[in-house]
Design an enzyme around this catalytic site. Structure first.
Site, PDB file in Angstrom:
ATOM      1  N   ASP A  73      29.048   5.191 -23.657  1.00 15.78           N
ATOM      2  CA  ASP A  73      28.249   5.109 -24.884  1.00 15.78           C
ATOM      3  C   ASP A  73      28.542   6.273 -25.813  1.00 15.78           C
ATOM      4  OD1 ASP A  73      26.992   2.729 -24.406  1.00 15.78           O
ATOM      5  OD2 ASP A  73      25.229   3.621 -23.452  1.00 15.78           O
ATOM      6  N   ASP A  75      25.518   8.776 -20.662  1.00 14.98           N
ATOM      7  CA  ASP A  75      26.454   7.669 -20.448  1.00 14.98           C
ATOM      8  C   ASP A  75      27.755   7.958 -21.199  1.00 14.98           C
ATOM      9  OD1 ASP A  75      26.256   4.359 -19.723  1.00 14.98           O
ATOM     10  OD2 ASP A  75      27.848   5.060 -21.049  1.00 14.98           O
TER      11      ASP A  75
HETATM   12  N1  URA Z   1      28.273   6.854 -15.678  1.00 17.18           N
HETATM   13  C1  URA Z   1      28.045   7.638 -16.767  1.00 17.18           C
HETATM   14  O1  URA Z   1      28.552   7.381 -17.847  1.00 17.18           O
HETATM   15  N2  URA Z   1      27.235   8.716 -16.613  1.00 17.18           N
HETATM   16  C2  URA Z   1      26.678   9.049 -15.437  1.00 17.18           C
HETATM   17  O2  URA Z   1      25.974  10.057 -15.379  1.00 17.18           O
HETATM   18  C3  URA Z   1      26.937   8.213 -14.326  1.00 17.18           C
HETATM   19  C4  URA Z   1      27.735   7.129 -14.475  1.00 17.18           C
END
Ligand code: URA
Length: 220
Positions: A212, A209
């Protein structure tokens, strides 16, 4: 070369090197952000290479000379998709200090994988939409749903599709196909086309992510 007609992969050695840093699960948030910032310059080199110029005369300390500046007719709009897109917008604003920054707030509903809008700083109408150059920023182009919604926001205000660019760090082939079939004239600039999406709509191998990892909110 890749199978998409309007997708440009910036596979400069420095992009590849910094991608390896950000993909690594053990890279901490500070190192992660700095590596993305280094890639951002290279992505924007490509994303801005065809900006229109106009002629001017400049007086150097020695003499007058012909020179070029960005066309005053065009307004460059930087549109980061919150929150991960913010990692690109500081650098974008640094290299184009005269640009307008218009934030787009949406998050992904993790069940439906569709975007949920909560904010946008886009005027109801654009004067001279044909003179706007839009750079939509989101590090991860995954399902393509948020990208399509963000592009639609400007396309519905009559900005020509070929004035809109989407800048991402990592893209999934599924998302690229979707965006390119909806908006074939929108140019996409990315540092990597990865393998595929997983069942949760995350890019594989990807980097997890992005929001994050940028903002140090990974829950273990
Ligand atoms: N958003 C993200 O941060 N990572 C992904 O792999 C897909 C969407």
């Amino acid at each position: 070369m890749n199978k998409f007609s309007n997708v440009y992969v910036v596979n400069h050695p420095l992009c590849c090197h910094n991608l390896s840093i950000i993909r690594n699960k053990d890279t901490n948030a500070e190192v992660f952000r700095n590596a993305i910032r280094r890639i951002t310059y290279l992505l924007f080199y490509k994303a801005t290479e065809d900006l229109e110029l106009e002629d001017i005369i400049v007086e150097t300390p020695l003499e007058a000379c012909k020179s070029k500046i960005l066309s005053k007719k065009k307004e460059i709009i930087i549109a980061p998709i919150l929150r991960a897109g913010l990692i690109f917008s500081d650098i974008a604003n640094e290299i184009m200090p005269y640009a307008t920054v218009r934030h787009i707030g949406m998050y992904r509903d993790e069940d439906t994988l569709t975007p949920v809008w909560y904010y946008n700083k886009i005027p109801v109408e654009f004067e001279h939409p044909e003179d706007k150059i839009i750079l939509i920023l989101d590090p991860m182009l995954a399902t393509g749903n948020s990208a399509i919604d963000a592009i639609k926001l400007f396309a519905n205000k009559k900005v020509p599709h070929n004035n809109i660019r989407f800048v991402s760090l990592i893209s999934a082939p599924e998302g690229l196909s979707k965006v390119q079939s909806a908006y074939p004239d929108v140019k996409i600039i990315t540092a990597s086309i990865d393998d595929c999406l997983n069942e949760h709509g995350y890019i594989r191998p990807g980097l997890g992510d992005a929001g994050d990892r940028i903002f140090n909110t990974v829950e273990n």
